[in-house]
Design a protein around this motif. Structure first.
Motif, PDB file in Angstrom:
ATOM      1  N   ALA A   2       0.647  -1.210  -0.033  1.00  0.00           N
ATOM      2  CA  ALA A   2      -0.086  -0.137  -0.043  1.00  0.00           C
ATOM      3  C   ALA A   2       0.847   1.361  -0.050  1.00  0.00           C
ATOM      4  O   ALA A   2       1.970   1.148   0.479  1.00  0.00           O
ATOM      5  CB  ALA A   2      -0.800   0.123   1.303  1.00  0.00           C
ATOM      6  N   ILE A   3       0.285   2.375  -0.691  1.00  0.00           N
ATOM      7  CA  ILE A   3       1.080   3.666  -0.569  1.00  0.00           C
ATOM      8  C   ILE A   3       0.755   4.220   0.817  1.00  0.00           C
ATOM      9  O   ILE A   3      -0.554   4.120   1.236  1.00  0.00           O
ATOM     10  CB  ILE A   3       0.520   4.537  -1.565  1.00  0.00           C
ATOM     11  CG1 ILE A   3       0.767   3.900  -3.123  1.00  0.00           C
ATOM     12  CG2 ILE A   3       0.961   5.763  -1.572  1.00  0.00           C
ATOM     13  CD1 ILE A   3       0.033   4.533  -4.028  1.00  0.00           C
ATOM     14  N   ARG A   5      -0.125   6.792   3.715  1.00  0.00           N
ATOM     15  CA  ARG A   5      -1.126   8.196   3.556  1.00  0.00           C
ATOM     16  C   ARG A   5      -0.199   9.358   3.701  1.00  0.00           C
ATOM     17  O   ARG A   5      -0.397  10.552   3.073  1.00  0.00           O
ATOM     18  CB  ARG A   5      -2.061   7.997   4.630  1.00  0.00           C
ATOM     19  CG  ARG A   5      -3.077   7.147   4.632  1.00  0.00           C
ATOM     20  CD  ARG A   5      -4.118   7.384   5.792  1.00  0.00           C
ATOM     21  NE  ARG A   5      -5.318   6.650   5.466  1.00  0.00           N
ATOM     22  CZ  ARG A   5      -6.496   7.207   4.873  1.00  0.00           C
ATOM     23  NH1 ARG A   5      -6.383   8.727   4.522  1.00  0.00           N
ATOM     24  NH2 ARG A   5      -7.570   6.484   4.611  1.00  0.00           N
ATOM     25  N   SER A   8       1.081  11.381   0.462  1.00  0.00           N
ATOM     26  CA  SER A   8       0.501  11.043  -0.916  1.00  0.00           C
ATOM     27  C   SER A   8      -0.682  11.982  -1.127  1.00  0.00           C
ATOM     28  O   SER A   8      -0.869  12.684  -0.027  1.00  0.00           O
ATOM     29  CB  SER A   8      -0.185   9.555  -0.906  1.00  0.00           C
ATOM     30  OG  SER A   8      -1.023   9.548   0.405  1.00  0.00           O
ATOM     31  N   TYR A  18      -8.437   8.458  -5.852  1.00  0.00           N
ATOM     32  CA  TYR A  18      -7.163   7.490  -5.903  1.00  0.00           C
ATOM     33  C   TYR A  18      -6.244   8.269  -5.321  1.00  0.00           C
ATOM     34  O   TYR A  18      -6.273   9.661  -4.769  1.00  0.00           O
ATOM     35  CB  TYR A  18      -6.640   7.435  -7.529  1.00  0.00           C
ATOM     36  CG  TYR A  18      -7.504   6.893  -8.267  1.00  0.00           C
ATOM     37  CD1 TYR A  18      -7.300   5.523  -8.408  1.00  0.00           C
ATOM     38  CD2 TYR A  18      -8.403   7.401  -9.202  1.00  0.00           C
ATOM     39  CE1 TYR A  18      -8.109   4.682  -9.390  1.00  0.00           C
ATOM     40  CE2 TYR A  18      -9.333   6.689 -10.033  1.00  0.00           C
ATOM     41  CZ  TYR A  18      -8.920   5.294 -10.084  1.00  0.00           C
ATOM     42  OH  TYR A  18      -9.583   4.586 -11.081  1.00  0.00           O
ATOM     43  N   ARG A  19      -5.312   7.611  -4.659  1.00  0.00           N
ATOM     44  CA  ARG A  19      -4.002   8.083  -4.025  1.00  0.00           C
ATOM     45  C   ARG A  19      -2.631   8.097  -4.757  1.00  0.00           C
ATOM     46  O   ARG A  19      -2.504   6.956  -5.332  1.00  0.00           O
ATOM     47  CB  ARG A  19      -3.720   7.431  -2.524  1.00  0.00           C
ATOM     48  CG  ARG A  19      -2.926   7.974  -1.768  1.00  0.00           C
ATOM     49  CD  ARG A  19      -2.824   7.127  -0.330  1.00  0.00           C
ATOM     50  NE  ARG A  19      -4.070   7.541   0.158  1.00  0.00           N
ATOM     51  CZ  ARG A  19      -4.516   8.471   0.807  1.00  0.00           C
ATOM     52  NH1 ARG A  19      -3.915   9.537   0.955  1.00  0.00           N
ATOM     53  NH2 ARG A  19      -6.059   8.448   1.490  1.00  0.00           N
ATOM     54  N   GLU A  42      -2.934   4.311  -6.409  1.00  0.00           N
ATOM     55  CA  GLU A  42      -3.808   3.168  -6.081  1.00  0.00           C
ATOM     56  C   GLU A  42      -5.208   3.598  -5.674  1.00  0.00           C
ATOM     57  O   GLU A  42      -5.150   4.804  -5.570  1.00  0.00           O
ATOM     58  CB  GLU A  42      -3.294   2.317  -4.839  1.00  0.00           C
ATOM     59  CG  GLU A  42      -3.338   3.081  -3.431  1.00  0.00           C
ATOM     60  CD  GLU A  42      -3.005   2.158  -2.325  1.00  0.00           C
ATOM     61  OE1 GLU A  42      -2.530   1.064  -2.540  1.00  0.00           O
ATOM     62  OE2 GLU A  42      -2.628   2.944  -1.191  1.00  0.00           O
ATOM     63  N   GLY A  46      -8.793   1.816  -0.011  1.00  0.00           N
ATOM     64  CA  GLY A  46      -7.986   0.938   0.994  1.00  0.00           C
ATOM     65  C   GLY A  46      -6.854   0.243   0.054  1.00  0.00           C
ATOM     66  O   GLY A  46      -6.702   0.673  -1.221  1.00  0.00           O
ATOM     67  N   PRO A  47      -5.952  -0.543   0.719  1.00  0.00           N
ATOM     68  CA  PRO A  47      -4.889  -1.082   0.086  1.00  0.00           C
ATOM     69  C   PRO A  47      -5.382  -2.045  -0.813  1.00  0.00           C
ATOM     70  O   PRO A  47      -6.154  -2.583  -0.665  1.00  0.00           O
ATOM     71  CB  PRO A  47      -4.136  -1.749   1.077  1.00  0.00           C
ATOM     72  CG  PRO A  47      -4.881  -1.806   2.195  1.00  0.00           C
ATOM     73  CD  PRO A  47      -5.998  -0.707   2.222  1.00  0.00           C
ATOM     74  N   GLY A  48      -4.443  -2.297  -2.072  1.00  0.00           N
ATOM     75  CA  GLY A  48      -5.007  -3.018  -3.153  1.00  0.00           C
ATOM     76  C   GLY A  48      -3.921  -2.887  -4.203  1.00  0.00           C
ATOM     77  O   GLY A  48      -2.871  -2.822  -3.715  1.00  0.00           O
ATOM     78  N   VAL A  50      -1.213  -1.751  -6.788  1.00  0.00           N
ATOM     79  CA  VAL A  50      -0.629  -0.309  -7.051  1.00  0.00           C
ATOM     80  C   VAL A  50      -0.389  -0.245  -8.524  1.00  0.00           C
ATOM     81  O   VAL A  50       0.101  -1.441  -9.045  1.00  0.00           O
ATOM     82  CB  VAL A  50       0.486  -0.282  -6.094  1.00  0.00           C
ATOM     83  CG1 VAL A  50       1.299   1.031  -6.166  1.00  0.00           C
ATOM     84  CG2 VAL A  50      -0.009  -0.314  -4.757  1.00  0.00           C
TER      85      VAL A  50
END
Length: 85
Positions: A2-3, A5, A8, A18-19, A42, A46-48, A50
């Protein structure tokens, strides 16, 4: 992966949040102008998965060589649209 927070930025493309983030400091190869500018995108929910985007020019903070353009939100949005298309 994950990126984070912190550091970002959020962007909304066609109604989806998106982030995105550019690495804070260049790698050694990027700093001397051998590597290209890359950034990660991403979903903001939530994380997923990238999306890693590599651009055909070097980072603006290269140590040696010609400086290039900065990454703007419009460029990030276009990269998302191209990846989805």
């Amino acid at each position: 992966m994950a990126i984070p927070r912190k550091g970002s930025r959020l962007i909304t493309v066609d109604g989806v949040a998106y982030r995105w983030r550019i690495r804070r400091k260049p790698t050694y190869g990027q700093a001397i102008g051998e590597g290209s500018l890359t950034f990660a995108i991403e979903l903001a929910e939530g994380p997923g998965l990238v999306l890693l985007v590599s651009l055909p020019f070097s980072r603006p903070d290269v140590w040696v060589g010609e400086r290039t353009m900065a990454v703007r939100p419009a460029l990030v949005a276009e990269a998302v649209r191209m990846a989805l298309g």
